[in-house]
Write an enzyme that holds these catalytic residues in place. Structure first.
Site, short mmCIF file in Angstrom:
data_model
loop_
_atom_site.label_atom_id
_atom_site.label_comp_id
_atom_site.label_asym_id
_atom_site.label_seq_id
_atom_site.Cartn_x
_atom_site.Cartn_y
_atom_site.Cartn_z
N ARG A 249 -0.84 0.64 3.35
CA ARG A 249 -2.26 0.83 3.58
C ARG A 249 -2.73 2.10 2.86
O ARG A 249 -2.10 3.14 2.93
CB ARG A 249 -2.52 0.94 5.09
CG ARG A 249 -4.01 0.94 5.45
CD ARG A 249 -4.24 0.94 6.94
NE ARG A 249 -3.72 2.14 7.58
CZ ARG A 249 -2.63 2.18 8.34
NH1 ARG A 249 -1.92 1.08 8.54
NH2 ARG A 249 -2.23 3.31 8.89
N HIS A 253 -4.94 5.39 9.70
CA HIS A 253 -4.57 4.46 10.76
C HIS A 253 -5.83 3.95 11.45
O HIS A 253 -5.98 2.75 11.70
CB HIS A 253 -3.65 5.15 11.76
CG HIS A 253 -3.30 4.30 12.95
ND1 HIS A 253 -2.38 3.27 12.87
CD2 HIS A 253 -3.74 4.32 14.22
CE1 HIS A 253 -2.28 2.70 14.06
NE2 HIS A 253 -3.09 3.31 14.89
N TYR A 262 0.26 11.23 4.97
CA TYR A 262 1.04 10.10 4.50
C TYR A 262 1.33 10.16 3.00
O TYR A 262 2.15 9.39 2.50
CB TYR A 262 0.32 8.77 4.78
CG TYR A 262 -0.15 8.59 6.20
CD1 TYR A 262 0.52 9.18 7.27
CD2 TYR A 262 -1.27 7.81 6.48
CE1 TYR A 262 0.08 9.00 8.56
CE2 TYR A 262 -1.70 7.63 7.79
CZ TYR A 262 -1.03 8.23 8.83
OH TYR A 262 -1.46 8.06 10.11
#
Length: 358
Positions: A249, A253, A262
């Site tokens: 992704r 989130h 991330y």
């Protein structure tokens, strides 16, 4: 058994040019929806949004494999799957604005979105067992491929929940016609995969439950569609399958999360894993000679028009009654919820939010 199916010439796949364009159309619709929903949330139109940009190829490919009679068990993030399954976008938007999840009259066989992590997995296993029971009662025999199956969507974080073990264990023991579809994004909120499981893969966990686990390149929607189609056929014959879709992704989130942490993991992953699925798939179809500028422009315009209509439809629905959050939970409210409702009534009668002692 684990396998990663990469891109091949379209002629080497079971899909026609029209199939490939239909999948592309849904990937574009899904991307446009995610971007519009994120913008709406940022201006306060709805309270939160779980972005899925980067996972459209995985979700659309899996949804395209479903037969009309198959059941989808979605979560809060699998909105691209629901778009590809023709759930009205206005319904999804209204759900995010506190309305009933399926506000319109449609017969898409989808369970409600599961927000608690992994709770939909036992539901899917139970539904599969019920399908077997119904076939037995009808006398059609177990595993009749003409009957439906269930596709259960979840993220890699869900595999650390007890519901994952219970659901897969029941499915394996009772030969339930279920495909467990795990999108492995390498992160469970802020926890990297290697800190939540010592297993080399999610797919290999299926071995403990007596059925097959496979991996697929989640950024290749046709590979996902082919893999999930085969898995559904296996499930209809009484052999469940765990599919691990390897994707990444691009965003947070949720809209309350900071995705910057991330980035280090993103840089460590191979390019095929972090590539934009829409850009990659469009380039592939152009190379195959089944996509041109005119078609792309047409699809993008259709997606924008669909979103405009969906937002307008959602905004035309009257404001929800705040009491609905109480009235539709228990037949008789317990004391704690009665106290909360009384507080809400007091607030609604004129208290300013800054003056209320929470």
């Amino acid at each position: 058994m684990n396998r990663i199916i990469g891109e091949r010439d379209l002629s080497e796949t079971p899909f026609s040019a029209e199939d490939a364009r239909d999948v592309y159309r849904d990937v574009v619709r899904a991307r446009a929806f995610d971007e519009r929903a994120l913008a709406l949330q940022r201006r306060g139109w709805m309270s939160s949004w779980p972005p899925y940009k980067g996972q459209e190829g995985s979700q659309v490919g899996a949804a395209a494999a479903l037969a009309d009679e198959d059941w989808l068990f979605p979560t809060y993030r699998s909105n691209a799957m629901q778009v590809a399954r023709d759930v009205p976008i206005s319904d999804i938007l209204l759900f995010r604005r506190g309305r009933p999840e399926y506000a319109s009259d449609h017969d898409v066989p989808n369970f409600p979105q599961a927000v608690p992590i992994a709770t939909q997995i036992p539901h899917a296993a139970g539904a599969g067992m019920a399908m077997n029971y119904e076939r037995d009662v009808k006398g059609d025999g177990e595993g009749d491929a003409a009957d439906g199956a269930a596709l259960c969507y979840f993220g890699d974080g869900a595999t650390s929940e007890g519901d994952f073990h219970e659901g897969l264990n029941f499915a394996g023991v009772f030969d339930a016609p279920v495909v467990f579809f795990c999108e492995n994004n390498e992160w469970a909120i802020s926890l990297p995969r290697h800190k939540q499981t010592a297993a080399d893969s999610i797919a290999q966990k299926a071995e403990a439950y007596g059925f097959e686990g496979v991996q697929v390149d989640g950024n290749d929607p046709l590979a996902v569609r082919e893999t999930v189609s085969e898995a559904l056929e296996s499930a209809r014959d009484g052999d469940p399958v765990l599919v691990e879709s390897l994707t990444y992704r691009q965003g947070a989130h949720t809209t309350s999360d900071d995705p910057s942490e991330y980035e280090e993991t993103r840089n460590e992953l191979p390019d095929w894993r972090t590539a934009d699925p829409l850009e990659r798939y469009e380039a592939y179809l152009r190379e195959q000679g089944v996509l041109d500028d005119e078609f792309v422009a047409e699809v993008e315009a259709e997606a924008d028009a669909e979103l405009d209509e969906a937002v307008e439809r959602a905004e035309s629905v009257e404001e929800a009654d705040p009491h609905d959050v109480f009235d539709r939970v228990y037949a008789d409210l317990p004391p704690r919820l009665r106290d909360q409702r009384d507080w809400l009534d007091s607030f609604l009668k004129g208290h300013d939010v800054q003056e209320v002692d929470h």
